[in-house]
Design a protein around this motif. Sequence first.
Motif, mmCIF file in Angstrom:
data_model
loop_
_atom_site.group_PDB
_atom_site.id
_atom_site.type_symbol
_atom_site.label_atom_id
_atom_site.label_comp_id
_atom_site.label_asym_id
_atom_site.label_seq_id
_atom_site.Cartn_x
_atom_site.Cartn_y
_atom_site.Cartn_z
ATOM 1 N N LEU A 64 -49.009 34.082 2.876
ATOM 2 C CA LEU A 64 -50.345 33.509 3.083
ATOM 3 C C LEU A 64 -50.323 33.033 4.600
ATOM 4 O O LEU A 64 -50.102 31.852 4.683
ATOM 5 N N GLY A 65 -50.205 33.834 5.678
ATOM 6 C CA GLY A 65 -49.977 33.495 7.106
ATOM 7 C C GLY A 65 -48.523 33.064 6.978
ATOM 8 O O GLY A 65 -47.494 33.817 6.648
ATOM 9 N N GLU A 66 -48.241 31.779 7.268
ATOM 10 C CA GLU A 66 -46.845 31.321 7.492
ATOM 11 C C GLU A 66 -46.483 30.664 6.018
ATOM 12 O O GLU A 66 -45.266 30.082 5.868
ATOM 13 N N VAL A 95 -44.146 23.030 -3.091
ATOM 14 C CA VAL A 95 -44.946 22.761 -4.381
ATOM 15 C C VAL A 95 -44.566 23.583 -5.391
ATOM 16 O O VAL A 95 -44.386 24.885 -5.414
ATOM 17 N N VAL A 96 -44.064 22.890 -6.705
ATOM 18 C CA VAL A 96 -43.277 23.610 -7.596
ATOM 19 C C VAL A 96 -43.920 23.431 -8.825
ATOM 20 O O VAL A 96 -44.236 22.293 -9.518
ATOM 21 N N LEU A 97 -44.430 24.487 -9.417
ATOM 22 C CA LEU A 97 -45.177 24.570 -10.969
ATOM 23 C C LEU A 97 -44.103 25.306 -11.777
ATOM 24 O O LEU A 97 -43.707 26.362 -11.549
ATOM 25 N N ALA A 98 -43.599 24.307 -12.543
ATOM 26 C CA ALA A 98 -42.377 24.793 -13.606
ATOM 27 C C ALA A 98 -42.853 24.444 -15.068
ATOM 28 O O ALA A 98 -43.531 23.594 -15.447
ATOM 29 N N ARG A 99 -42.897 25.788 -15.558
ATOM 30 C CA ARG A 99 -43.236 25.721 -17.165
ATOM 31 C C ARG A 99 -42.198 26.242 -18.259
ATOM 32 O O ARG A 99 -41.225 26.990 -17.821
ATOM 33 N N LEU A 161 -56.008 20.852 -10.721
ATOM 34 C CA LEU A 161 -56.535 21.414 -9.898
ATOM 35 C C LEU A 161 -55.661 22.285 -8.878
ATOM 36 O O LEU A 161 -55.942 23.391 -8.800
ATOM 37 N N LEU A 162 -54.530 21.661 -8.513
ATOM 38 C CA LEU A 162 -53.382 22.312 -7.827
ATOM 39 C C LEU A 162 -52.936 23.479 -8.549
ATOM 40 O O LEU A 162 -52.637 24.516 -8.142
ATOM 41 N N SER A 163 -52.716 22.961 -9.909
ATOM 42 C CA SER A 163 -51.758 24.160 -10.921
ATOM 43 C C SER A 163 -52.942 25.246 -11.151
ATOM 44 O O SER A 163 -52.532 26.670 -10.903
ATOM 45 N N ASP A 164 -54.050 25.098 -11.207
ATOM 46 C CA ASP A 164 -55.182 26.256 -11.404
ATOM 47 C C ASP A 164 -55.149 27.214 -10.178
ATOM 48 O O ASP A 164 -55.285 28.472 -10.303
ATOM 49 N N TYR A 165 -54.954 26.286 -9.029
ATOM 50 C CA TYR A 165 -55.210 27.217 -7.939
ATOM 51 C C TYR A 165 -53.991 28.155 -7.548
ATOM 52 O O TYR A 165 -54.170 29.339 -7.375
ATOM 53 N N MET A 166 -52.640 27.465 -7.952
ATOM 54 C CA MET A 166 -51.539 28.351 -7.702
ATOM 55 C C MET A 166 -51.615 29.718 -8.773
ATOM 56 O O MET A 166 -51.198 30.582 -8.491
ATOM 57 N N ASN A 183 -55.915 34.361 5.718
ATOM 58 C CA ASN A 183 -57.109 33.690 5.867
ATOM 59 C C ASN A 183 -57.018 32.516 4.894
ATOM 60 O O ASN A 183 -57.745 31.346 5.069
ATOM 61 N N LEU A 184 -56.255 32.808 4.069
ATOM 62 C CA LEU A 184 -56.106 31.524 2.909
ATOM 63 C C LEU A 184 -55.128 30.343 3.267
ATOM 64 O O LEU A 184 -55.009 29.461 2.698
ATOM 65 N N GLU A 185 -54.439 30.582 4.293
ATOM 66 C CA GLU A 185 -53.274 29.635 4.932
ATOM 67 C C GLU A 185 -53.954 28.159 4.995
ATOM 68 O O GLU A 185 -53.139 27.281 4.479
ATOM 69 N N MET A 186 -54.982 28.011 5.948
ATOM 70 C CA MET A 186 -55.457 26.679 6.145
ATOM 71 C C MET A 186 -56.342 26.160 5.043
ATOM 72 O O MET A 186 -55.865 24.913 4.840
ATOM 73 N N PRO A 187 -57.191 26.854 4.120
ATOM 74 C CA PRO A 187 -57.424 26.148 3.153
ATOM 75 C C PRO A 187 -56.401 25.655 2.283
ATOM 76 O O PRO A 187 -56.528 24.597 1.403
ATOM 77 N N THR A 188 -55.434 26.398 2.024
ATOM 78 C CA THR A 188 -54.100 26.065 1.022
ATOM 79 C C THR A 188 -53.533 24.837 1.466
ATOM 80 O O THR A 188 -53.150 23.886 0.896
ATOM 81 N N ARG A 189 -53.216 24.853 2.838
ATOM 82 C CA ARG A 189 -52.742 23.583 3.333
ATOM 83 C C ARG A 189 -53.469 22.337 2.897
ATOM 84 O O ARG A 189 -52.904 21.258 2.705
ATOM 85 N N ALA A 190 -54.929 22.302 3.337
ATOM 86 C CA ALA A 190 -55.633 21.478 3.202
ATOM 87 C C ALA A 190 -55.491 20.915 1.789
ATOM 88 O O ALA A 190 -55.516 19.683 1.445
ATOM 89 N N LEU A 191 -55.666 21.954 0.828
ATOM 90 C CA LEU A 191 -55.781 21.447 -0.618
ATOM 91 C C LEU A 191 -54.225 20.714 -0.764
ATOM 92 O O LEU A 191 -54.394 19.730 -1.604
#
Length: 331
Positions: A64-66, A95-99, A161-166, A183-191
């Motif tokens: 997602l960009g960088e 950010v790590v989501l482990a199941r 919120l963050l888990s659902d987004y990932m 284009n998702l890089e900056m919104p993802t950083r902000a979230l």
Amino acid sequence: MPAFSHGGVRKDVSMFSVAQFCTMELQAKDQFDAWRSLHKDTIELFPTGERSAGFAAAFSSWTLGELVLTRVVYSGAPGRQWRHHPKSYLDHWCVVLARAVAADGSARGELSFRSLALPYEGQAQDSEVITLYLPRDQRPVDEQRLDGAHGVEVSPDFAPLLSDYMDGLVRHLPHVTPEHAANLEMPTRALIAACITPLSTYQEPARSALGAALIDRARAVVRQNMAAPDFGPERLVRLLAMSRSKLYRLFENSGGVAHFINRERLREAHLRLSSQREMLSIHAIGNEVGFVDHSTFSRAFRREFGYSPTEARERGIVRSFADEREGLGQG
């Protein structure tokens, strides 16, 4: 970029490019080494079982960009130990989501935030791991805030919120062009900043109080079970109903979970040896705090306190005698 050969075909894979890799394309004896080589730039991996048994795992990544999103799915792979690579050139946050799948078949997820530039280690037997990697943006204030959240689970207020987004990124990125994904890089950083920064900036006192409460709970459980020689970290995890990674992080700055349990055993033994009312022998007291072998108990006791169990008992007797004389003098 590591490369693996299978059937005469070379497959290039990297943690930081759009790629897929599956160890099941390799012979069982080569699977873990291939998996470890794939991650060699970020973490060091150590198996907890025989490598010849195989290590079935599949890896996918998207940019997602960088930023980079990766997903790992383990298919009955054995447990593993790991730690951040001490000489990694990748100075990123992640950010790590482990199941992990519980005994009843339900999936339990844990979301945490880490810096690859800082030490971190753990043990796991996850079934799925989704990771978002963020390169540092060279802003000192943001770096200090985000590094302050290193190794901490994301606040329950923001984790869903963050888990659902990932999860949504994993579902949709395979169908998005790299140009649109950028284009998702900056919104993802902000979230991520919105979910992580409050934890490190405003909740430090609460986190410290919570940590102290958890340690008190762990101490109570250890004291209730210390007579069992085989009582250790695994059983403590189950009795606390806490994830292994969270428990290990709780004690990582104080010598580890096993050291905590051992120290509680020895402190209880010291308390009883120093008591004038304690009539049991030193060997019996050692047994009752979980030491089957007397010499092992004596060595551990001396390492912890600087003197032997016998000396501890003698000091307790002398102190009790002195207290009695002082009491008689005041009477």
